[in-house]
Design a protein around this motif. Structure first.
Motif, short mmCIF file in Angstrom:
data_model
loop_
_atom_site.label_atom_id
_atom_site.label_comp_id
_atom_site.label_asym_id
_atom_site.label_seq_id
_atom_site.Cartn_x
_atom_site.Cartn_y
_atom_site.Cartn_z
N PHE A 38 54.18 -34.43 -56.72
CA PHE A 38 53.53 -34.64 -54.26
C PHE A 38 52.44 -35.16 -54.33
O PHE A 38 51.99 -35.76 -55.14
CB PHE A 38 53.56 -33.13 -54.06
CG PHE A 38 52.73 -31.83 -54.97
CD1 PHE A 38 53.52 -31.39 -56.09
CD2 PHE A 38 51.78 -32.32 -55.10
CE1 PHE A 38 53.42 -29.99 -56.37
CE2 PHE A 38 51.41 -30.78 -56.33
CZ PHE A 38 52.12 -30.05 -56.70
N ILE A 39 52.87 -35.63 -52.88
CA ILE A 39 51.54 -36.86 -52.44
C ILE A 39 51.55 -35.39 -51.70
O ILE A 39 51.21 -35.15 -50.93
CB ILE A 39 52.82 -37.54 -51.17
CG1 ILE A 39 53.22 -38.57 -52.67
CG2 ILE A 39 51.49 -38.03 -51.03
CD1 ILE A 39 55.04 -38.56 -52.38
N VAL A 40 49.66 -34.90 -51.99
CA VAL A 40 48.78 -34.62 -51.37
C VAL A 40 48.50 -34.94 -50.07
O VAL A 40 47.17 -34.86 -50.49
CB VAL A 40 48.14 -33.64 -52.46
CG1 VAL A 40 48.63 -33.07 -53.70
CG2 VAL A 40 47.21 -33.98 -52.68
N ASP A 41 49.30 -34.41 -49.46
CA ASP A 41 48.82 -35.29 -47.58
C ASP A 41 48.13 -34.18 -46.96
O ASP A 41 46.68 -34.53 -46.35
CB ASP A 41 49.51 -36.12 -46.64
CG ASP A 41 51.03 -34.26 -46.69
OD1 ASP A 41 50.82 -33.91 -47.10
OD2 ASP A 41 51.93 -34.71 -45.69
N LEU A 42 48.19 -32.85 -47.54
CA LEU A 42 46.86 -31.78 -46.76
C LEU A 42 46.21 -32.14 -47.64
O LEU A 42 44.56 -31.01 -47.03
CB LEU A 42 48.45 -30.74 -46.87
CG LEU A 42 49.50 -30.14 -45.49
CD1 LEU A 42 49.65 -29.08 -46.95
CD2 LEU A 42 49.10 -30.17 -44.49
N HIS A 43 45.81 -32.20 -48.69
CA HIS A 43 44.15 -32.73 -49.05
C HIS A 43 43.60 -33.67 -48.33
O HIS A 43 42.66 -33.82 -48.32
CB HIS A 43 44.66 -32.76 -50.95
CG HIS A 43 44.29 -31.94 -51.45
ND1 HIS A 43 46.00 -30.95 -52.20
CD2 HIS A 43 44.15 -30.02 -52.15
CE1 HIS A 43 45.70 -29.21 -52.55
NE2 HIS A 43 44.39 -29.46 -52.30
N ALA A 44 44.02 -34.56 -48.05
CA ALA A 44 43.70 -35.89 -47.58
C ALA A 44 42.95 -35.49 -45.97
O ALA A 44 42.73 -36.23 -45.71
CB ALA A 44 44.70 -37.13 -47.24
N ILE A 45 43.20 -34.23 -45.98
CA ILE A 45 42.93 -33.88 -43.91
C ILE A 45 41.25 -33.79 -44.25
O ILE A 45 41.62 -33.59 -43.27
CB ILE A 45 43.82 -33.66 -43.04
CG1 ILE A 45 44.50 -33.00 -43.75
CG2 ILE A 45 45.55 -34.21 -43.14
CD1 ILE A 45 45.01 -31.74 -42.77
N THR A 46 41.36 -33.29 -45.28
CA THR A 46 39.39 -32.64 -45.29
C THR A 46 38.70 -33.21 -45.09
O THR A 46 37.79 -32.68 -44.67
CB THR A 46 39.48 -32.07 -47.11
OG1 THR A 46 40.04 -32.81 -48.31
CG2 THR A 46 40.71 -30.36 -47.25
N LEU A 47 38.96 -34.61 -45.05
CA LEU A 47 37.97 -35.74 -44.67
C LEU A 47 38.20 -36.09 -43.68
O LEU A 47 39.61 -36.77 -43.21
CB LEU A 47 37.86 -36.70 -45.59
CG LEU A 47 37.06 -35.81 -47.23
CD1 LEU A 47 36.31 -36.80 -48.08
CD2 LEU A 47 35.16 -35.01 -46.20
N PRO A 48 37.41 -36.51 -42.42
CA PRO A 48 38.05 -37.85 -41.32
C PRO A 48 39.33 -38.87 -41.53
O PRO A 48 39.26 -38.84 -42.57
CB PRO A 48 36.85 -38.48 -41.26
CG PRO A 48 35.04 -37.44 -41.54
CD PRO A 48 35.96 -36.93 -42.80
N TYR A 49 40.30 -39.03 -41.14
CA TYR A 49 41.13 -40.15 -41.18
C TYR A 49 41.80 -40.09 -40.38
O TYR A 49 41.61 -39.40 -39.41
CB TYR A 49 42.04 -39.15 -42.39
CG TYR A 49 42.81 -38.17 -41.43
CD1 TYR A 49 42.29 -36.89 -40.94
CD2 TYR A 49 44.02 -38.31 -40.94
CE1 TYR A 49 43.39 -35.91 -40.47
CE2 TYR A 49 44.85 -37.05 -40.38
CZ TYR A 49 44.45 -35.83 -40.02
OH TYR A 49 45.05 -35.18 -39.26
N ASP A 50 42.10 -41.63 -39.98
CA ASP A 50 43.35 -41.87 -39.24
C ASP A 50 44.52 -41.49 -39.51
O ASP A 50 45.10 -42.17 -40.64
CB ASP A 50 43.22 -43.58 -39.34
CG ASP A 50 44.04 -44.25 -37.95
OD1 ASP A 50 43.22 -44.69 -37.29
OD2 ASP A 50 44.92 -44.54 -38.15
N ALA A 51 45.81 -41.04 -38.72
CA ALA A 51 46.95 -40.87 -38.70
C ALA A 51 47.81 -41.21 -38.28
O ALA A 51 48.60 -40.85 -39.78
CB ALA A 51 46.88 -39.55 -37.31
N GLN A 52 47.87 -42.73 -38.62
CA GLN A 52 48.63 -43.53 -38.52
C GLN A 52 48.30 -44.48 -40.09
O GLN A 52 49.76 -44.43 -40.76
CB GLN A 52 48.96 -44.87 -37.93
CG GLN A 52 49.45 -44.65 -36.31
CD GLN A 52 50.05 -45.52 -35.41
OE1 GLN A 52 48.00 -46.23 -35.40
NE2 GLN A 52 50.00 -45.58 -34.45
N GLN A 53 47.39 -44.81 -40.10
CA GLN A 53 46.81 -44.63 -41.43
C GLN A 53 47.53 -43.76 -43.23
O GLN A 53 48.23 -44.14 -43.58
CB GLN A 53 45.62 -45.21 -41.45
CG GLN A 53 45.02 -45.98 -42.25
CD GLN A 53 43.60 -46.56 -41.89
OE1 GLN A 53 42.78 -45.80 -42.35
NE2 GLN A 53 43.62 -47.89 -41.30
#
Ligand code: TYM
Length: 306
Positions: A38-53
């Protein structure tokens, strides 16, 4: 069939470390095991991020899995956030996870130090509980990852054992379960070579997505000339010849190991082939091998992205 799960965060560029430490091994495993990638997108939001990116990176990462050879007729490929049960199980597990276990995590300490206090959300601390959910949800037997995930896997095993102790056996049977254990205790699959690909500019630190200098890593999507240039400029030493396992030559060991994996040769063959080469000769050999290996992947990826 034994079951395997693994995932990569859709942040920044996927690099050679992600590929040699994890993704490349998935391709072999999907032939014999029941696999979930899987692509772990929920893990990727644990640091500041840009939603579109993030949304673009999620699609790109999926495309990259396929370009690297993940075959959807054999493996289940999906986005973590699309399966709500990951987050739901995380809440249940959070309630039996001692905070002390999370405070000990090396990645949490490193990432929170880098992020600065005001950017450290609770999610960064509870990140490993979500990872445990990803794994335990599927009653996985094995988890192919690089060396840096070893501690998270250890926590996952401890959590599985804790839940089995608290809720397993007769207690679980009374609740309508099978009895015995609630969760299978999974094992990490860490490759003997490639589990810790090092930076091109410092053989003592790991190749990473978040390192400020792009010169320190080979991204799987780097064009030919960029790869050649990065290898040309990477750190060298002043010893004669090329050799594995000399603690005074971490860069040399790292590049030889990369060459070994990319060329498919044995360590002995590589040692023999490169022993008398100077840095210049070896670097052009390595750059050519990398370009040859990555070009077919990039070609498929370009097709998938149109
Ligand atoms: P992530 O996205 O940081 O890295 C993805 C995979 O690449 C490996 N890796 C490396 N291997 C060798 N050398 C390196 N320099 C290197 N850098 C990274 C990582 O060990 C990993 O296998 N928390 C995980 C993602 C995750 C996961 C999971 C993995 C979330 N849930 C469930 C397995 C099972 C992470 O951030 O990986």
């Amino acid at each position: 069939k034994k079951r395997i799960v693994s995932g990569v965060q859709p942040t920044g560029s996927i690099h050679l470390g992600n590929y040699l430490g994890a993704i490349r091994n998935w391709i072999l495993l999907q032939n014999t095991y029941d696999t979930f990638f899987f692509i772990v997108d929920l893990h990727a939001i644990t640091l500041p991020y840009d939603a579109q990116q993030l949304s673009k990176a999620t699609r790109d990462t999926a495309a990259l899995y396929l370009a690297c050879g993940v075959d959807t007729s054999k493996a289940s490929v999906f986005v973590q956030s699309h399966v709500r049960a990951h987050a739901e199980l995380m809440w249940l597990l959070s309630s039996v996870t001692p905070v002390g276990w999370l405070n000990r995590m090396i990645q949490f300490k490193e990432k929170s130090r880098k992020a600065g206090d005001e950017n450290v959300g609770v999610g960064l601390l509870t990140y490993p509980v979500l990872m445990a959910s990803d794994i335990l949800l599927y009653q996985s037997d094995f988890v192919p990852v690089g060396e840096d995930q070893k501690q998270h896997l250890e926590l996952t095993r401890e959590l599985a054992e804790r839940v089995n102790h608290l809720f397993g056996g007769r207690k679980w049977k009374k609740l309508g379960g099978r009895g015995g254990s609630v969760f299978k205790v999974p094992e990490p699959l860490i490759p003997p070579v490639g589990a810790r690909v090092m930076s091109l500019t410092d053989g003592l630190s790991k190749m990473s997505k978040s390192a400020p200098s792009d010169q320190s890593r080979i991204n799987l999507l780097d064009p030919k000339d960029v790869i050649a240039n990065k290898i040309k400029r990477c750190k060298t030493d002043s010893f004669p010849g090329m050799e594995f396992d000399n603690p005074e030559r971490p860069e040399c060991n790292n590049l030889l190991s990369i060459y070994q994996l990319i060329s498919g040769k044995t360590k002995e063959e590589v040692a023999e082939e490169c022993r008398d080469m100077n840095w210049g000769t070896f670097k052009s050999l390595l750059a050519d091998a990398l370009i040859d290996h990555l070009q077919p992947i990039q070609k498929v990826l370009r097709k998938l992205q149109v």
